[in-house]
Design a protein around this motif. Sequence first.
Motif, PDB file in Angstrom:
ATOM      1  N   CYS A 167      -2.418   3.981   6.225  1.00 43.08           N
ATOM      2  CA  CYS A 167      -1.966   4.349   4.985  1.00 43.08           C
ATOM      3  C   CYS A 167      -2.963   5.801   4.499  1.00 43.08           C
ATOM      4  CB  CYS A 167      -2.470   3.448   3.902  1.00 43.08           C
ATOM      5  SG  CYS A 167      -1.174   1.895   4.220  1.00 43.08           S
TER       6      CYS A 167
ATOM      7  N   GLU B 246      -1.100   9.317   3.698  1.00 41.29           N
ATOM      8  CA  GLU B 246      -1.110   9.651   2.480  1.00 41.29           C
ATOM      9  C   GLU B 246      -2.047  10.979   2.375  1.00 41.29           C
ATOM     10  OE1 GLU B 246      -1.889   6.238  -1.055  1.00 41.29           O
ATOM     11  OE2 GLU B 246      -3.462   7.119  -0.141  1.00 41.29           O
TER      12      GLU B 246
ATOM     13  N   ASN C  31       3.214   1.242  -3.738  1.00 44.42           N
ATOM     14  CA  ASN C  31       2.292   1.596  -4.798  1.00 44.42           C
ATOM     15  C   ASN C  31       1.382   2.531  -4.478  1.00 44.42           C
ATOM     16  OD1 ASN C  31       1.452   1.208  -7.487  1.00 44.42           O
ATOM     17  ND2 ASN C  31      -0.242  -0.329  -6.598  1.00 44.42           N
ATOM     18  N   ARG C  32       0.492   2.454  -3.972  1.00 43.19           N
ATOM     19  CA  ARG C  32      -0.522   3.519  -3.768  1.00 43.19           C
ATOM     20  C   ARG C  32      -1.646   2.755  -2.535  1.00 43.19           C
ATOM     21  NH1 ARG C  32      -5.519   2.991  -6.206  1.00 43.19           N
ATOM     22  NH2 ARG C  32      -5.883   5.372  -6.322  1.00 43.19           N
TER      23      ARG C  32
ATOM     24  N   PRO D  62       5.986   6.751  -4.890  1.00 36.91           N
ATOM     25  CA  PRO D  62       6.280   5.588  -3.859  1.00 36.91           C
ATOM     26  C   PRO D  62       6.795   6.074  -2.650  1.00 36.91           C
ATOM     27  CG  PRO D  62       6.742   4.928  -6.238  1.00 36.91           C
ATOM     28  CD  PRO D  62       6.496   6.494  -6.043  1.00 36.91           C
TER      29      PRO D  62
ATOM     30  N   GLU E 235       0.851  -1.252  -0.151  1.00 36.51           N
ATOM     31  CA  GLU E 235       0.118  -0.073  -0.035  1.00 36.51           C
ATOM     32  C   GLU E 235       0.649   1.263  -0.050  1.00 36.51           C
ATOM     33  OE1 GLU E 235      -2.875  -0.586  -0.660  1.00 36.51           O
ATOM     34  OE2 GLU E 235      -3.977  -1.752   0.713  1.00 36.51           O
TER      35      GLU E 235
ATOM     36  N   ASN F 122      -3.307   8.522  -5.996  1.00 35.65           N
ATOM     37  CA  ASN F 122      -1.832   8.305  -6.968  1.00 35.65           C
ATOM     38  C   ASN F 122      -0.863   9.221  -6.803  1.00 35.65           C
ATOM     39  OD1 ASN F 122      -3.325   6.246  -8.631  1.00 35.65           O
ATOM     40  ND2 ASN F 122      -4.373   7.965  -9.688  1.00 35.65           N
ATOM     41  N   ARG F 123       0.302   8.717  -6.219  1.00 35.63           N
ATOM     42  CA  ARG F 123       1.247   9.530  -5.620  1.00 35.63           C
ATOM     43  C   ARG F 123       2.640   8.938  -5.815  1.00 35.63           C
ATOM     44  NH1 ARG F 123       2.529   5.606  -2.165  1.00 35.63           N
ATOM     45  NH2 ARG F 123       0.873   5.133  -0.812  1.00 35.63           N
TER      46      ARG F 123
END
Length: 194
Positions: free
Chosen positions: A183, A187, A65-66, A73, A62, A70-71
């Motif tokens: 996560c 994020e 990748n994402r 790594p 998680e 979308n950001r």
Amino acid sequence: MKTLLSTNLVQSIMAKEAFIKEAADDIIRLTEWIREVFEDGGKLLIFGNGGSAADAQHLAAEFVNRFLINRRPLPALALTTDTSVITSIANDFSYELIFAKQIQALGKPEDLALGISTSGTSANVVKAMQTARDIGMKTVALTGGTARPGGDLAAICDMVLNVPSDSTPHIQEAHLWVEHVLCEIVEKQMFGAS
């Protein structure tokens, strides 16, 4: 069977509710620690056995990748994936050292070690945490149980997030829930809401 389904769901929800009641402030503090590690060029090293090994891999995926955004790594690594390393250490030394030797090889003071153990007593997770502390890494454990909350990890980790339940499946369900929450918050803290 429907009664079993309903009872199991209620017990799972109760475990998560008890967990958040006890650990909400620490969960938020952990998201800040993880964000700081990433922003300061460190990495998240995650490990555990069995279902907790799968959680380590899931959480690393998680971050790398994402999750929802979308950001770029983020540097997270599950120490449960390299079978050649794991089996050579277990064969040549001891199963208790499979994570500690990887921490010695890969860990830096700016990193964070996240060990997952439903009992808090997994010898290889405990040894890895001791090794991470010796290096100067922050150490965090996801555990469970009511008789000895945090198990052996409680005495050696900077933070223990303990699910106050004696049901291993419900502890694991709460761990997966908090892993997703970590996560999502990290994020949003680092990349905004979009």
